[in-house]
Each structure stands twice: as C-alpha cells, then as structure tokens.
Design a protein around this motif. Structure first.
Motif, PDB file in Angstrom:
ATOM      1  N   GLY A 212       0.837  -1.193   0.000  1.00 13.44           N
ATOM      2  CA  GLY A 212       0.000   0.000   0.000  1.00 13.44           C
ATOM      3  C   GLY A 212       0.867   1.236   0.000  1.00 13.44           C
ATOM      4  N   SER A 213       0.280   2.337   0.428  1.00  8.43           N
ATOM      5  CA  SER A 213       1.005   3.607   0.319  1.00  8.43           C
ATOM      6  C   SER A 213       2.239   3.669   1.212  1.00  8.43           C
ATOM      7  CB  SER A 213       0.059   4.756   0.660  1.00  8.43           C
ATOM      8  OG  SER A 213      -0.404   4.633   1.990  1.00  8.43           O
ATOM      9  N   ARG A 214       2.346   2.767   2.217  1.00 12.02           N
ATOM     10  CA  ARG A 214       3.518   2.783   3.081  1.00 12.02           C
ATOM     11  C   ARG A 214       4.734   2.158   2.391  1.00 12.02           C
ATOM     12  NH1 ARG A 214       4.013   2.512   8.454  1.00 12.02           N
ATOM     13  NH2 ARG A 214       6.194   2.480   7.934  1.00 12.02           N
TER      14      ARG A 214
ATOM     15  N   GLU B  94       1.928   3.086  -4.011  1.00 12.14           N
ATOM     16  CA  GLU B  94       0.711   3.714  -4.527  1.00 12.14           C
ATOM     17  C   GLU B  94       0.415   3.302  -5.969  1.00 12.14           C
ATOM     18  OE1 GLU B  94       0.792   7.944  -3.669  1.00 12.14           O
ATOM     19  OE2 GLU B  94       1.485   7.445  -1.661  1.00 12.14           O
TER      20      GLU B  94
END
Lengths: 277, 200
Positions: free
Chosen positions: A159-161, A166
């Motif tokens: 995910g975005s982490r 992204e």
C-alpha cells in the motif's frame, strides 16, 4: 580507446562463465518457484468461498518469485541476491591481476578508463543477473495465471507505506517495473563489494562470497532493530517486490550511496593510486 | 558443428519457446476470463448470498471514540491499542447497512457476508473488526441481533479499524476525507460498494 575497453569488458562480463552460471541458477530458481507456488495458485483464482469452503483467491501478482516471501525459492532469492550480483564479473579484477592481463592492458590503455569500464561492467552484469530470476519467474507465471489486476478481496499488504506502493493497486505492472529497476540499481552497486574485496584477496570464492557475507551480517545486526513505524534498514528484507516490511526512499538512497562510496569509489581510488599491480 | 549452424539452432529453439509461451498465455487468459464487477453506491440495493443489502451511510470516528468502542468489547488484544497508541494514530470507519433475508431459510450470522476488504484508492486496509461489530449490533438490536428470519430486515453497523502505520504519512493526513470502498465476494461476481453518495 575508452569505448574499446568498455566494449571488451562488457563482452567479457556477459560472455563469461559467471553470467552463464547466473542464468542457469536464475532459471533453476524460477522453475522451483513455478512448481512450489505458481502451479498451486491455479487451483483457486476466483472466490473466497470456492464450493462453500473458505479459500484464498490467488492472482498472478502473488504467485511468483517477486509476489510472495514464504516459499523457499523466494527466501533463497533474497538471501543470495548479492551472490547473484557478484557472480558474473566481480572476481574478474583479481583474475586480471593474477593472469597478467591487466599489466598487458595498461601498456596500451589508461588505468582510469579501465577502472571505470570495470565498475560499469560489474554494475551492469550484476544488475542483469539479479533481475533475471524475477523475469523468468514472472514469465513462467504469466503462462498459467491470467493477466488481471491483483485480487483485492484478499489483504495484500502493498500500500502507500511501501516503496512505489501507490502504483500497485492500479498499475501493478508499472509497480513491478519500478521495483525491478530498483533491484537492478541496488544489486549492481552491491556487486562492488566483491570488486573492492578483490583488491586485497585473490581467492575467487572468497571474493564472490564477500557481498553475501556482508548482506547477511547487515540483516543480523541492523535488520533486527526497526526504526520508528517498523521501518527496516536491512536491504535483504525490503529489496523484494512483495515488501512484507516497511522501508523508506531515504533509507534506500542512503544505503545505495554508502555502498557506492565505500566500495565503488573505494575500489576506484585504491586501485588508481596503487603503483604495483 | 559450424558457428552458423549453432546460431540457426539457437534461433529456432528460442522461437519455439517464445511461441509456446505465447500460446500458453493466450489459452490461460481465454480460459480464465476477468471477474465481472458490479459497482454500487450509497442507497443502492444489491443481493449477496440470499440477502438484500443496502449501504445507508458511513462514518469515520476519531481515536478517542475508537478507544471507547474498543474498551467496551471483552477482547484483550485491544489493550495495547487502548494503552499505548496515540489518539491520532487510529480511526474507525463504521458502515451502516440494512440486510434483508430474501432466501427461504433462517440466516444465523447476517453481517458475516460483509467480510470483504475495506479499501481506499491507495490502500487495502482491513477486514471488519468482528468484536466491535458484534458489540455495537448486540447493543442496538438485542440478543438475537445476528439472526435474520425469512423476509426479516435489520440495520447493522460494520466496524473497520484503521492504523496510521498501515498508510503513508501523506495519506494519513487526509484519512478523514478519503473515499472508502468495500470489496465483497459473490462468486463469480466481485462487488464494489463505494461509500459515496454520487458516482465518481
């Protein structure tokens, strides 16, 4: 003359036994992953409840060498990545010195040009050797698993982490290309460790194994102490597209620069300033 | 064998491998078509395993309220979150849905079908927190909250937990304004329920 040296070095790097062995090992890893993970995933591609039983619907993106971190081939890949990087050409400097090739070459060419060509060829061949298992495995997986997006009914962790995370939900192929480029860049630089060691050690085996030893040491030491928000420093943990751990761009860039400066620049400067060969 | 012959054989073998790989890729993609996707929005009714479901509303609650909800459950594993997590680190998203039994048998655990993922446009976030979900619904619907008689309709709340460590700081800053979506599985169809009132 510079391009001639570079051409010769590249030819030696890509036609040597090291690259052939790297291709063979890459293919072996990809085939092992195919039989241990990819084929099993073909059993359930659609539903959480196939025929009433709970199951996990797999997709192409979590069923190949770069899509999961549980199988033995995937673990071996992360573990042996620096060995793959060093295998094609990193021991060549020691060989050039021992065989007298370097002495012969320096009569005709500039030492700086030779060293730059050596660094570039080691980086390029190391990068190619490390992304080959990934490419082979992905191509094998595409032959039996349909090309559609990651299955979002199961909790994939990218995910975005995560690095380039992204991109993953919407453009998994672009994510993959970015990550392979990162592996290429990083592992090419990791191959400089062996090149640096070859300044002091003439035994090819020790030279080839040295980046692996450092890799393992880094994982045992700094890899055990995550920073804030579980960010890990060990490249053995984060340099894998499945990314079951967190990292950050700053850490990756700093580590790459450190590897480059200490081992790449170190090799260049020490070797350039040596009077004897 | 001459060099030229070796080259011809290599090209031939490479061509054969490429052709086989391409043929297998095409066959795999024809045999396994893309999962059909059904997209719904707030207020739309859809059927899912003998239930008619309508998403009525959703609410993002802050860390203080989230901790209060977690405290009300009996689950011990929330203690770490309650005691150690900063209020700004956590959120909970509560989806309000109505579920009607449109089958011909009693349904034992009505909200169980909403076991899919809650996602945003950048992350897959979480599965429902069943302890919190059960606690809230028990409080509002009574002891038989989870059962649905034939034709019966009840309003449920489904809770999803959010932790800032699952998202990048940049996205966490706008966590209260992100759009959320439920991804549910009704084989052979995949259902996306957007927690938005209007179509994007």
């Amino acid at each position: 003359m510079k391009s001639h040296i570079l051409k010769t070095e590249l030819k030696r790097a890509f036609h040597g036994w090291g690259m052939k062995l790297a291709i063979l090992l890459a293919f072996a890893l990809a085939v092992a992953e195919f039989f241990s993970t990819t084929l099993k995933s073909t059993n359930n591609l659609y539903a959480l409840y196939p025929d009433g039983d709970w199951g996990v619907p797999y997709s192409l993106w979590d069923s190949w060498l770069g899509g999961e971190m549980l199988s033995l081939p995937s673990y071996l890949y992360r573990l042996l990545l620096p060995f793959f990087a060093a295998l094609p050409f990193s021991s060549s400097y020691a060989h050039d010195v021992q065989s007298g090739y370097l002495r012969q070459l320096l009569v005709r060419a500039d030492k700086k040009k030779y060293l730059k060509a050596k660094l570039f060829s080691v980086w390029l061949s190391g990068g190619v050797a490390t992304v080959l298992p990934m490419i082979f495995s992905f191509l094998l997986a595409t032959a039996v698993l349909p090309l559609r997006g990651p299955n979002r009914m199961v909790n994939f962790v990218i995910g975005s982490r995560q690095l380039f995370g992204e991109l993953y939900p919407h453009s998994p192929l672009l994510y993959l290309l970015c990550f392979l480029a990162l592996i290429f860049l990083f592992s090419g630089i990791v191959a400089f460790v062996a090149l640096f060691v070859s300044l002091y050690v003439s035994n090819s085996f020790i030279v080839l194994i040295s980046p692996f030893a450092l890799w393992l040491m880094m994982d045992i030491t700094i890899g055990k102490f995550p920073l804030k928000n579980d960010v890990l420093l060990s490249p053995m943990q984060y340099l894998h597209p499945a990314q079951w751990v967190h990292s950050s761009y700053i850490i990756v860039i700093v580590e790459m620069i450190l590897f480059f400066v200490i081992f790449g620049m170190g090799f260049y400067l020490v070797s350039r300033n040596r009077d004897t060969i | 064998m001459t060099k030229n012959k070796k080259r011809i054989i290599s090209f031939f073998l490479a061509g054969m491998i490429l052709f086989t790989w391409l043929a297998m890729c095409i066959r795999t993609n024809i045999e396994n078509p893309k999962i059909p996707l059904e997209r719904y929005y707030i207020g739309d009714a859809f059927t899912l395993k003998n239930r008619e479901v309508v998403l009525l509303n959703y609410e993002i609650i802050d860390g203080v309220e989230t901790k209060k909800l977690l405290k009300e459950t009996d689950a011990v594993w929330y203690k770490e979150i309650i005691n150690e997590y900063n209020d700004n680190r956590i959120r909970m998203v509560l989806f309000t849905v109505t579920i009607q039994n449109i089958g011909d048998t009693l349904i034992e655990y009505a909200p169980g079908i909403l076991g899919g993922m809650m996602i945003t446009n950048v992350d897959s976030l979480s599965y429902p927190y069943t302890d919190v979900t059960d606690m809230i619904n028990k409080k509002t619907l009574g002891e038989n909250w989870s059962k649905l008689e034939v034709g019966e309709k009840k309003q449920y709340t489904i809770a999803y937990f959010l932790d800032s460590s699952w998202m990048s700081p940049r996205w966490w800053e706008s966590v209260d304004n992100l759009s959320y979506e439920l991804i549910l599985d009704d084989y052979p169809v995949e259902i996306h329920v957007c927690a938005m009132e209007e179509k994007r």
